[in-house]
Motif scaffolding. Structure first.
Motif, PDB file in Angstrom:
ATOM      1  N   CYS A   1       0.805  -1.164  -0.062  1.00  0.00           N
ATOM      2  CA  CYS A   1      -0.125  -0.070  -0.102  1.00  0.00           C
ATOM      3  C   CYS A   1       0.857   1.587  -0.050  1.00  0.00           C
ATOM      4  O   CYS A   1       0.552   2.296  -0.654  1.00  0.00           O
TER       5      CYS A   1
ATOM      6  N   GLY B   1      -7.865  -2.835  -2.237  1.00  0.00           N
ATOM      7  CA  GLY B   1      -8.196  -3.279  -1.090  1.00  0.00           C
ATOM      8  C   GLY B   1      -8.054  -4.986  -1.254  1.00  0.00           C
ATOM      9  O   GLY B   1      -7.620  -5.523  -2.567  1.00  0.00           O
TER      10      GLY B   1
ATOM     11  N   CYS C   1      -5.444  -0.779   3.976  1.00  0.00           N
ATOM     12  CA  CYS C   1      -6.570  -0.524   3.017  1.00  0.00           C
ATOM     13  C   CYS C   1      -7.658  -1.427   3.401  1.00  0.00           C
ATOM     14  O   CYS C   1      -7.653  -2.278   4.263  1.00  0.00           O
TER      15      CYS C   1
ATOM     16  N   ARG D   1     -10.607   1.750   5.421  1.00  0.00           N
ATOM     17  CA  ARG D   1      -9.624   1.017   5.920  1.00  0.00           C
ATOM     18  C   ARG D   1      -9.904   0.107   7.035  1.00  0.00           C
ATOM     19  O   ARG D   1      -9.264   0.332   8.266  1.00  0.00           O
TER      20      ARG D   1
END
Length: 382
Positions: free
Chosen positions: A127, A136, A156, A358
């Motif tokens: 990420c 994701g 994420c 997240r």
């Protein structure tokens, strides 16, 4: 797969893809088992996303026929997509995983379709440093769900389909199937599960199904689970419950690993009573680890699917080298896994279009109801 089954499966996935196609098409990497019945799912993932790489999980069972089918499925997938080796050791190194992601999808928005938490150890690095965007993760397995849930913070969004109600039919049948497989093997030795004290390691939905099937066959069932809530549930259902796993292994003549985590290590086998039979209903990554088994054990083929491990003063049997038993399908294809596969498509759309926070999420109930209705239309209702 028969022509009619394939046509129905492809029609179901075509409709599902239409219902859950994201408006912003992302790239994806997919961790999955490459078996013949999984190919339509792999293809539909390539329809709703730019599928940049397929990472095959190890096979869940043994046998020449299933092995040949899996090899052919891999060859067919390779004609359509990049198929890469899945090594959990390799994927434990964040730098290696980052390099792999850059090789396959540099600069692109990507959804990671995971199984077993393969991307969990490297997610922070991916990420932070990936040249594209990690939209994701979609997690398919209970062990992977636990790995992501254990994180204090996620870099994420993660959408888990592992504990969805849509998994219950498949998990119920899988639990029944592992007991049927054990029963068939034991009958070859003129035994039945009911003749052996049984220990079920894990009392989630799979373990509960296994325990129920064993009890229906007359077995004396003991349950062990690290979660006290699940032990309380087992006790309420009138199973014998233990908190000391080591002591329970000493008297268990039939052991079923259904915990979703590594349940047995080499040293555990030493305490089993002579002739104990061990089988598993969870994935390859959670299969018993024999690396710590003392060197004095020799192995012999007892039957096609059973290995006998023998030392001078002890012996036990292991079913399919500890790999998970699959659902008994007979001549047909099991239709229940496609419920969760469709939910994976819904989760992919959630990450591509919804951009959730997240955190650990599940697929919205309205999407699950839509998937169930579609499945009933194609597989049940007339």
């Amino acid at each position: 797969m028969k022509t009619g089954e394939r046509a129905r499966l492809e029609a179901y996935f075509a409709r599902t893809a239409w219902e859950f196609a994201p408006s912003l098409v992302p790239s994806s990497l997919l961790v999955t088992r490459l078996a013949p019945e999984r190919l339509p799912f792999v293809r539909v993932v390539g329809t709703v996303s730019r599928l940049r790489g397929v990472l095959p999980e190890p096979a869940s069972g043994s046998g020449a026929a299933s092995g040949a089918g899996d090899r052919e499925a891999k060859r067919e997938a390779e004609r359509l997509f990049a198929v890469d080796e899945l090594s959990r050791e390799r994927f434990a190194d964040p730098g290696t995983v980052l390099t792999y992601l850059e090789t396959r999808a540099a600069g692109e928005p990507v959804v990671l379709l995971d199984a077993g938490g393969c991307f969990a150890p490297s997610l922070d690095v991916l990420c932070e440093r990936f040249s594209g965007t990690v939209l994701g993760v979609v997690e398919d397995s209970d062990s992977g769900h636990r790995r992501y849930a254990a994180r204090e913070k996620l870099p994420c969004p993660v959408v888990s389909v592992a504990r969805s109600p849509l998994r219950e039919p498949e998990e119920f049948l899988l639990g029944q199937s592992v007991v049927s497989a054990a029963e068939a093997l034991l009958r070859g030795w003129r035994e039945t599960p009911g003749a052996r004290p049984a220990l079920v390691l894990g009392f989630g939905r799979l373990g509960g199904s296994v325990a129920s099937a064993l009890r229906a066959r007359g077995a004396r069932v003991t349950v062990y689970d690290t979660d006290p809530e699940r032990r309380a549930q087992a006790l309420a259902q009138e199973y014998a419950v233990v908190a000391d796993r080591a002591a329970a292994l000493e008297t268990a003549a039939l052991v079923v690993c259904a915990s979703g985590v590594l349940a047995l290590r080499g040293e555990d086998f030493r305490v089993l009573p002579d002739g104990a039979f061990v089988t598993s209903v969870t994935g390859p990554a959670e299969a018993p680890d024999l690396s710590g088994l003392p060197d004095d054990y020799s192995r012999y083929t007892a039957t096609r699917h059973v290995t006998r491990y023998e030392a001078d003063d002890h012996y036990f049997y292991l079913h399919d080298a500890g790999a998970a038993v699959g659902v008994t399908r007979g001549a047909g294809v099991d239709p229940y896994p496609v419920l969760a596969q469709a939910e994976t498509l819904a989760a992919l759309r959630t990450l591509a279009d919804g951009r959730p926070t997240r955190a650990l999420h599940e697929v919205p109930p309205a999407d699950r109801r839509k998937i169930a209705a579609l499945w009933l239309h194609y597989y049940s209702e007339r």
